[in-house]
Motif scaffolding. Sequence first.
Motif, short mmCIF file in Angstrom:
data_model
loop_
_atom_site.label_atom_id
_atom_site.label_comp_id
_atom_site.label_asym_id
_atom_site.label_seq_id
_atom_site.Cartn_x
_atom_site.Cartn_y
_atom_site.Cartn_z
N GLU A 305 0.93 -1.07 -0.12
CA GLU A 305 0.35 -0.35 0.09
C GLU A 305 0.72 1.15 -0.31
N VAL A 306 0.63 2.30 -1.15
CA VAL A 306 1.57 3.51 -0.84
C VAL A 306 0.50 4.65 -0.39
N ARG A 307 0.73 5.24 0.14
CA ARG A 307 -0.20 6.35 1.16
C ARG A 307 0.98 7.93 0.90
N VAL A 308 -0.12 8.66 0.79
CA VAL A 308 0.81 9.77 0.76
C VAL A 308 0.75 11.06 1.52
N VAL A 309 1.00 11.01 2.75
CA VAL A 309 1.02 12.58 3.78
C VAL A 309 1.49 13.61 3.25
N ARG A 310 2.13 14.02 2.63
CA ARG A 310 2.78 14.92 1.50
C ARG A 310 3.62 15.11 0.63
N ALA A 311 3.52 15.45 -0.09
CA ALA A 311 3.74 15.08 -1.96
C ALA A 311 5.54 15.94 -2.01
N ALA A 312 5.83 15.77 -2.48
CA ALA A 312 7.31 15.96 -1.87
C ALA A 312 8.09 16.16 -3.67
N SER A 313 9.40 17.09 -4.28
CA SER A 313 9.94 16.41 -5.13
C SER A 313 11.57 16.28 -4.42
N VAL A 314 12.49 15.18 -5.03
CA VAL A 314 13.34 15.45 -5.14
C VAL A 314 14.31 14.88 -6.40
N VAL A 324 17.55 1.35 -4.05
CA VAL A 324 17.00 0.41 -2.43
C VAL A 324 15.68 1.13 -2.21
N LEU A 325 14.53 1.00 -2.44
CA LEU A 325 12.94 0.90 -2.23
C LEU A 325 12.50 -0.18 -2.73
N GLY A 326 13.14 -0.40 -3.50
CA GLY A 326 12.81 -1.95 -4.10
C GLY A 326 13.44 -2.75 -3.46
N ASN A 327 14.58 -3.14 -2.86
CA ASN A 327 14.89 -3.85 -1.54
C ASN A 327 14.60 -3.10 -0.34
N LEU A 328 14.00 -2.19 -0.38
CA LEU A 328 13.36 -2.74 1.19
C LEU A 328 11.75 -3.28 0.87
N VAL A 329 11.53 -3.27 0.13
CA VAL A 329 9.85 -3.70 -0.26
C VAL A 329 9.91 -5.41 -0.35
N SER A 330 11.03 -5.44 -0.96
CA SER A 330 11.39 -7.03 -1.36
C SER A 330 11.26 -7.61 0.12
N ASN A 331 12.18 -6.58 1.18
CA ASN A 331 13.00 -7.35 2.47
C ASN A 331 11.97 -7.33 3.15
N ALA A 332 10.88 -6.59 3.32
CA ALA A 332 9.93 -6.43 4.06
C ALA A 332 8.96 -7.59 3.24
N HIS A 333 8.53 -8.02 2.28
CA HIS A 333 7.37 -8.73 1.98
C HIS A 333 8.12 -10.53 2.34
N ARG A 334 9.14 -10.12 2.29
CA ARG A 334 10.15 -11.53 3.10
C ARG A 334 10.28 -11.93 4.31
N HIS A 335 10.78 -11.24 4.37
CA HIS A 335 11.21 -11.41 5.91
C HIS A 335 9.90 -11.02 7.13
N GLY A 336 9.41 -10.06 6.59
CA GLY A 336 7.87 -9.54 7.67
C GLY A 336 6.39 -10.40 7.47
N ARG A 337 6.34 -9.82 7.64
CA ARG A 337 4.58 -9.50 7.10
C ARG A 337 3.32 -8.80 6.69
N ARG A 338 2.55 -8.80 6.74
CA ARG A 338 1.82 -8.21 5.77
C ARG A 338 0.50 -7.69 6.78
N PRO A 339 0.32 -6.40 6.70
CA PRO A 339 0.74 -6.23 5.17
C PRO A 339 1.75 -4.97 5.45
N VAL A 340 1.70 -4.02 4.00
CA VAL A 340 3.28 -3.43 4.01
C VAL A 340 2.54 -2.48 3.05
N GLU A 341 3.73 -1.43 3.99
CA GLU A 341 2.85 0.09 3.82
C GLU A 341 4.14 0.62 3.01
#
Length: 437
Positions: A305-314, A324-341
């Motif tokens: 789930e993607v939740r935007v509190v405040r949009a920003a440009s970087v 970086v974000l892909g590895n974090l999401v993959s690690n959360a699904h592989r070693h954690g439990r749903r839901p992942v946000e």
Amino acid sequence: MRRPPWLRLPRWTATLTWKAAVFIAVMCCALAALLGALVHVSVTRQTVEQAREKALEQLDEVTRAYEAGDPVPPHAGLDPRGLPASLRELAAAGRRGTMVSRFDGRPTMWAAGPADGRAISVRVDYSLAANTISNLDRAILGSSALAIGLTLLVGVVAVTRVTRRLHLTAQVARRISAGDLDARVNDPRTKDPSRPQDEVATVSAALDTMASTLQGKLLSEQRFTADVAHELRTPLTGLSAAAELLPEGRPAELVRDRVRTMRSLTEDLLEISRLDAGSERVDLAVHELPELAERVVRASGTDTEVRVVRAASVETDRRRLERVLGNLVSNAHRHGRRPVEMVVDGPVVTVRDHGAGYPDYLVEHGPQRFRTEGGSKGHGLGLTIAVGQSAVIGAELRFLNDPEGGAVARVMLPEYVRFTGFDEMSDGNQGCDSSDS
């Protein structure tokens, strides 16, 4: 029990220079006070003894003159005015004595003795001796202050030279801990064996030796990792091609899956070797962070789930940030439990799962290669790559556990602020030109 803020000393009082200055000043003051007291007591005793002997000699002469019926000098007499009462009582008791007091505003040495039941006495001007003692005291105070000042100045200069070298050593140690393995103290005392070495030079030499040894080991490990990864690519490419030629079936699927795993591990090792070598270059561009986060989730193929509190440009390297974000999401699904946000709050992206959380070692020291806990699958390279790529793009990656459960990875990026003042200024100038025309 902690002291209240108004009782706490300033931070600069904890420095070695300040402590050394206080110690030197206290010791100098104590030594000056001790020597000054000894000199004062010794000179005062000697001066008083001389004045007392002189007064007693004159008392003997006056007593003989009084007994012979001769006239006594003006500075002597029976029960004279100004004679201290205690000395008068001592003479009335048949004893002799001396005493220093003031007569007509001047220091005076009195000597008195018995004479027909009365007190016969003489007085000797004690002003010169008193002035000598006063001048001596002032000289002691002045010389002590001068000696303390010079000693304190020399001591502070000497200690400052030592502390400056210690600060340099600490600065080099911090640079080494930050990854600058080429940093060295290079104390000149360690280069010339004939020069005497103090403790600071010994510490500097030990730090330089440690840094050289550490650098050699790390470079050796980096070369080994890169060589292994490069050597594995060729046979894996052939093995992958051979696996595709196998007839369809369960054995072929198992072989292809293991080959894909090996190829992924090899690519991760190559990426880590490039990060360790510091040869990565960033391709900066301005991106909208919410759109980038949604693209990462779509590419992962997960139900994050993607939740935007405040949009920003970087302003960042899109490919590396997506890694970086892909590895974090993959690690959360592989070693954690749903839901992942994934939460985007300004320039901060947080990836959270609802599993058991990160191990304590990872929260305290960061991810370690080829280390996992709890029997989970994986080789620990995904988070290591995420940390390395975050450092390359200038982001800060933190790992923590949520109090309500779950692992939290937080990526903090520098926010890009568009400067609109130039555009407004240009519009204003254009308006002025058109009105003039």
